[in-house]
Design a protein around this motif. Structure first.
Motif, PDB file in Angstrom:
ATOM      1  N   TRP A 280       1.006  -1.091   0.093  1.00  8.54           N
ATOM      2  CA  TRP A 280       0.130   0.012  -0.228  1.00  8.54           C
ATOM      3  C   TRP A 280       0.881   1.292  -0.016  1.00  8.54           C
ATOM      4  O   TRP A 280       1.863   1.362   0.610  1.00  8.54           O
ATOM      5  N   SER A 281       0.508   2.097  -0.642  1.00 11.34           N
ATOM      6  CA  SER A 281       0.915   3.556  -0.801  1.00 11.34           C
ATOM      7  C   SER A 281      -0.020   4.528  -0.053  1.00 11.34           C
ATOM      8  O   SER A 281      -0.992   3.929   0.180  1.00 11.34           O
ATOM      9  N   PRO A 282       0.665   5.500   0.458  1.00  6.57           N
ATOM     10  CA  PRO A 282      -0.181   6.499   1.239  1.00  6.57           C
ATOM     11  C   PRO A 282      -1.434   6.749   0.206  1.00  6.57           C
ATOM     12  O   PRO A 282      -2.665   6.989   0.787  1.00  6.57           O
ATOM     13  N   ARG A 283      -1.407   7.071  -1.024  1.00  7.43           N
ATOM     14  CA  ARG A 283      -2.261   7.508  -1.841  1.00  7.43           C
ATOM     15  C   ARG A 283      -3.414   6.301  -2.014  1.00  7.43           C
ATOM     16  O   ARG A 283      -4.523   6.474  -1.860  1.00  7.43           O
ATOM     17  N   GLY A 284      -2.896   4.982  -1.984  1.00  4.08           N
ATOM     18  CA  GLY A 284      -3.848   3.876  -1.949  1.00  4.08           C
ATOM     19  C   GLY A 284      -4.782   3.688  -0.696  1.00  4.08           C
ATOM     20  O   GLY A 284      -5.910   3.584  -0.784  1.00  4.08           O
ATOM     21  N   ALA A 285      -4.065   4.006   0.299  1.00  3.81           N
ATOM     22  CA  ALA A 285      -4.766   3.797   1.514  1.00  3.81           C
ATOM     23  C   ALA A 285      -5.649   4.972   1.692  1.00  3.81           C
ATOM     24  O   ALA A 285      -6.872   4.577   2.256  1.00  3.81           O
ATOM     25  N   HIS A 286      -5.580   6.206   1.135  1.00  4.14           N
ATOM     26  CA  HIS A 286      -6.184   7.430   1.225  1.00  4.14           C
ATOM     27  C   HIS A 286      -7.535   6.832   0.425  1.00  4.14           C
ATOM     28  O   HIS A 286      -8.644   7.163   0.821  1.00  4.14           O
ATOM     29  N   ARG A 287      -7.251   6.627  -0.908  1.00  4.39           N
ATOM     30  CA  ARG A 287      -8.512   6.096  -1.575  1.00  4.39           C
ATOM     31  C   ARG A 287      -9.511   5.226  -0.931  1.00  4.39           C
ATOM     32  O   ARG A 287     -10.650   5.158  -1.080  1.00  4.39           O
ATOM     33  N   VAL A 288      -8.855   4.006  -0.253  1.00  3.15           N
ATOM     34  CA  VAL A 288      -9.656   3.019   0.476  1.00  3.15           C
ATOM     35  C   VAL A 288     -10.582   3.837   1.638  1.00  3.15           C
ATOM     36  O   VAL A 288     -11.762   3.633   1.843  1.00  3.15           O
ATOM     37  N   ALA A 289      -9.884   4.721   2.335  1.00  2.00           N
ATOM     38  CA  ALA A 289     -10.472   5.182   3.339  1.00  2.00           C
ATOM     39  C   ALA A 289     -11.616   5.994   2.832  1.00  2.00           C
ATOM     40  O   ALA A 289     -12.787   6.303   3.326  1.00  2.00           O
ATOM     41  N   LEU A 290     -11.168   6.933   1.812  1.00  3.53           N
ATOM     42  CA  LEU A 290     -12.713   7.638   1.142  1.00  3.53           C
ATOM     43  C   LEU A 290     -13.615   6.806   0.681  1.00  3.53           C
ATOM     44  O   LEU A 290     -14.942   7.129   0.656  1.00  3.53           O
ATOM     45  N   THR A 291     -13.242   5.661   0.000  1.00  2.49           N
ATOM     46  CA  THR A 291     -14.088   4.803  -0.466  1.00  2.49           C
ATOM     47  C   THR A 291     -15.216   4.131   0.503  1.00  2.49           C
ATOM     48  O   THR A 291     -16.391   4.030   0.529  1.00  2.49           O
ATOM     49  N   ARG A 292     -14.647   3.957   1.572  1.00  2.00           N
ATOM     50  CA  ARG A 292     -15.443   3.216   2.878  1.00  2.00           C
ATOM     51  C   ARG A 292     -16.170   4.349   3.334  1.00  2.00           C
ATOM     52  O   ARG A 292     -17.274   4.004   3.681  1.00  2.00           O
ATOM     53  N   ALA A 293     -15.800   5.715   3.631  1.00  2.00           N
ATOM     54  CA  ALA A 293     -16.568   6.638   4.062  1.00  2.00           C
ATOM     55  C   ALA A 293     -17.911   6.822   2.975  1.00  2.00           C
ATOM     56  O   ALA A 293     -18.925   7.159   3.538  1.00  2.00           O
ATOM     57  N   ALA A 294     -17.521   6.885   1.942  1.00  2.00           N
ATOM     58  CA  ALA A 294     -18.550   7.116   0.886  1.00  2.00           C
ATOM     59  C   ALA A 294     -19.598   5.980   0.948  1.00  2.00           C
ATOM     60  O   ALA A 294     -20.793   6.298   0.787  1.00  2.00           O
ATOM     61  N   VAL A 295     -19.421   4.752   1.217  1.00  2.00           N
ATOM     62  CA  VAL A 295     -20.279   3.771   1.391  1.00  2.00           C
ATOM     63  C   VAL A 295     -20.784   4.009   2.695  1.00  2.00           C
ATOM     64  O   VAL A 295     -22.239   3.589   2.381  1.00  2.00           O
ATOM     65  N   LEU A 296     -20.547   4.481   3.567  1.00  3.27           N
ATOM     66  CA  LEU A 296     -21.090   4.457   4.809  1.00  3.27           C
ATOM     67  C   LEU A 296     -22.087   5.554   4.600  1.00  3.27           C
ATOM     68  O   LEU A 296     -23.219   5.541   5.380  1.00  3.27           O
ATOM     69  N   ASP A 297     -21.843   6.563   4.014  1.00  4.70           N
ATOM     70  CA  ASP A 297     -22.717   7.806   3.898  1.00  4.70           C
ATOM     71  C   ASP A 297     -23.791   7.564   2.833  1.00  4.70           C
ATOM     72  O   ASP A 297     -24.487   8.476   2.477  1.00  4.70           O
ATOM     73  N   GLY A 298     -23.807   6.592   2.087  1.00  5.65           N
ATOM     74  CA  GLY A 298     -24.727   6.193   0.989  1.00  5.65           C
ATOM     75  C   GLY A 298     -24.089   6.882  -0.285  1.00  5.65           C
ATOM     76  O   GLY A 298     -25.283   7.108  -1.330  1.00  5.65           O
ATOM     77  N   ARG A 299     -23.037   7.543  -0.493  1.00  2.00           N
ATOM     78  CA  ARG A 299     -22.677   8.152  -1.553  1.00  2.00           C
ATOM     79  C   ARG A 299     -22.053   7.340  -2.764  1.00  2.00           C
ATOM     80  O   ARG A 299     -22.004   7.879  -3.894  1.00  2.00           O
ATOM     81  N   LEU A 300     -21.870   6.132  -2.528  1.00  2.30           N
ATOM     82  CA  LEU A 300     -21.348   5.158  -3.537  1.00  2.30           C
ATOM     83  C   LEU A 300     -22.105   3.910  -3.424  1.00  2.30           C
ATOM     84  O   LEU A 300     -22.230   3.045  -2.395  1.00  2.30           O
ATOM     85  N   ASN A 301     -22.658   3.440  -4.675  1.00  2.00           N
ATOM     86  CA  ASN A 301     -23.556   2.229  -4.983  1.00  2.00           C
ATOM     87  C   ASN A 301     -22.601   1.111  -4.818  1.00  2.00           C
ATOM     88  O   ASN A 301     -21.444   1.392  -5.365  1.00  2.00           O
ATOM     89  N   ILE A 302     -23.052   0.043  -4.429  1.00  2.00           N
ATOM     90  CA  ILE A 302     -22.384  -1.246  -4.436  1.00  2.00           C
ATOM     91  C   ILE A 302     -22.015  -1.475  -5.789  1.00  2.00           C
ATOM     92  O   ILE A 302     -20.865  -2.213  -6.201  1.00  2.00           O
ATOM     93  N   SER A 303     -22.765  -1.178  -6.847  1.00  2.00           N
ATOM     94  CA  SER A 303     -22.621  -1.691  -8.302  1.00  2.00           C
ATOM     95  C   SER A 303     -21.359  -0.864  -8.635  1.00  2.00           C
ATOM     96  O   SER A 303     -20.591  -1.145  -9.863  1.00  2.00           O
ATOM     97  N   HIS A 304     -20.668   0.018  -7.963  1.00  2.00           N
ATOM     98  CA  HIS A 304     -19.476   0.823  -8.391  1.00  2.00           C
ATOM     99  C   HIS A 304     -18.384   0.413  -7.959  1.00  2.00           C
ATOM    100  O   HIS A 304     -17.059   0.803  -8.005  1.00  2.00           O
ATOM    101  N   ARG A 305     -18.237  -0.692  -7.254  1.00  2.72           N
ATOM    102  CA  ARG A 305     -17.323  -1.356  -6.573  1.00  2.72           C
ATOM    103  C   ARG A 305     -16.018  -1.668  -7.578  1.00  2.72           C
ATOM    104  O   ARG A 305     -15.047  -1.106  -7.048  1.00  2.72           O
ATOM    105  N   GLN A 306     -16.449  -2.170  -8.613  1.00  2.00           N
ATOM    106  CA  GLN A 306     -15.328  -2.616  -9.638  1.00  2.00           C
ATOM    107  C   GLN A 306     -14.366  -1.364  -9.961  1.00  2.00           C
ATOM    108  O   GLN A 306     -13.340  -1.400 -10.288  1.00  2.00           O
ATOM    109  N   ASN A 307     -15.351  -0.537 -10.357  1.00  2.00           N
ATOM    110  CA  ASN A 307     -14.690   0.710 -10.746  1.00  2.00           C
ATOM    111  C   ASN A 307     -13.733   1.435  -9.780  1.00  2.00           C
ATOM    112  O   ASN A 307     -12.505   1.942  -9.983  1.00  2.00           O
ATOM    113  N   VAL A 308     -13.996   1.248  -8.434  1.00  2.00           N
ATOM    114  CA  VAL A 308     -13.061   1.880  -7.524  1.00  2.00           C
ATOM    115  C   VAL A 308     -11.924   1.036  -7.411  1.00  2.00           C
ATOM    116  O   VAL A 308     -10.903   1.538  -7.211  1.00  2.00           O
TER     117      VAL A 308
END
Length: 309
Positions: A280-308
């Motif tokens: 993991w690079s800092p940037r990669g870990a950052h993206r995972v943290a943002l993705t996790r928060a987006a899913v928790l807030d309902g801003r990211l649909n499950i169908s978009h996982r592959q793109n992330v």
């Protein structure tokens, strides 16, 4: 004198018939020097073509001077002097000592060969005198008639010393800067290393080979410190966009869910499949943290996982 008139009844003549073919004694010396494989032997006699070397080795094998060993399928054959040849070693070395005493050194120093010299030096590196880690020595050879040449000796415990013609990109422990003629003269015994150093034809600079910063632990500490500094810099530069789970918890916002953890697992599995190991690079870990928060807030649909991922 033709071969038919050569006095083959004479023991000296019989011995000469085995040793007279050009290169024979040099090949034996290279094997006594420690070279066993075809390419190693050829590097020790650079003026000899591969075809001639192959022919001469076959002749020496037929005459009982060399034994060829095939170590297994897919491996290179090795050549070793036989007991018959080993009896000649003190005689041939004595012949070299005679030439050293009686042939003008200027004759020997007329045709300098930097690669051959470095190959000979490589074979004399005493690993017991070096630290029990990788040690790198760079030779910078100045030749008046040619461009400056660089060579690197890479010595590792319990391994053969490597001779590199291109920069291996390792930290150098010892630099030796000298004239090719001066180094050759000292190596062959026509002068001394002390004398060449005194007149500054041979110089060396180094950091102590026992310097703790050059140990394996010291190198690991420096790498870890550099990575920590890089992480700290990234965190400072991206502090505003990195999710704070402490703040989410205090504000009664969700900090975990099966949906969010599943999305993170998808990303992790995708990275493992692509890279076969987690780096993991800092940037990669950052993206995972943002993705996790987006899913928790309902801003990211499950169908978009592959793109992330």
């Amino acid at each position: 004198m033709s071969d038919s008139n050569y006095p083959k009844f004479c023991p000296v003549a019989m011995a000469a018939s085995l040793l007279e073919p050009r290169w024979t004694m040099l090949l034996l010396c290279e094997m006594w020097f420690g070279s066993t494989r075809f390419n190693e032997i050829q590097r020790g006699v650079p003026g000899m073509s591969p075809g001639l070397l192959s022919k001469r080795l076959k002749e020496m094998e037929a005459n009982g001077l060399v034994m060829r060993c095939d170590t297994g399928r897919g491996t290179h054959a090795e050549y070793f002097p036989t007991p018959l040849a080993n009896e000649l070693e003190p005689l041939i070395r004595g012949l070299g000592e005679w030439a050293h005493r009686n042939i003008d050194c200027e004759v020997s120093l007329q045709n300098l060969d930097a690669r051959l010299l470095m190959w000979k030096i490589r074979g004399k590196i005493d690993l017991l005198q070096l630290p029990k880690r990788k040690s790198v020595i760079q030779f910078i050879l100045n030749d008046a008639s040619n461009e400056t040449a660089n060579y690197w000796l890479v010595a590792k415990p319990s391994e053969e010393t490597d001779l590199c013609y291109t920069d291996p990109k390792f930290d150098v422990d010892l630099y030796i800067v000298c004239e090719l003629r001066a180094l050759t003269s000292a190596w062959m015994g026509y002068s001394t290393f002390e004398a060449e150093i005194a007149i500054q034809k041979l110089k060396h600079t180094s950091r102590s080979l026992d310097d703790p910063s050059r140990s394996e632990i010291g190198i690991s500490i420096r790498k870890l410190r550099a990575r920590c500094d890089a992480l700290a810099t990234y965190l400072r530069n991206n502090a505003d966009s990195i999710p704070s789970y402490a703040k989410r918890y205090n504000a009664d916002h969700p900090i975990s869910s099966s949906r969010a953890e599943g999305c993170v697992d998808d990303i992790t599995n995708t990275r493992m499949g692509k890279r076969r190991r987690m780096r993991w690079s800092p940037r990669g870990a950052h993206r995972v943290a943002l993705t996790r928060a987006a899913v928790l807030d309902g801003r990211l649909n499950i169908s978009h996982r592959q793109n992330v991922a």
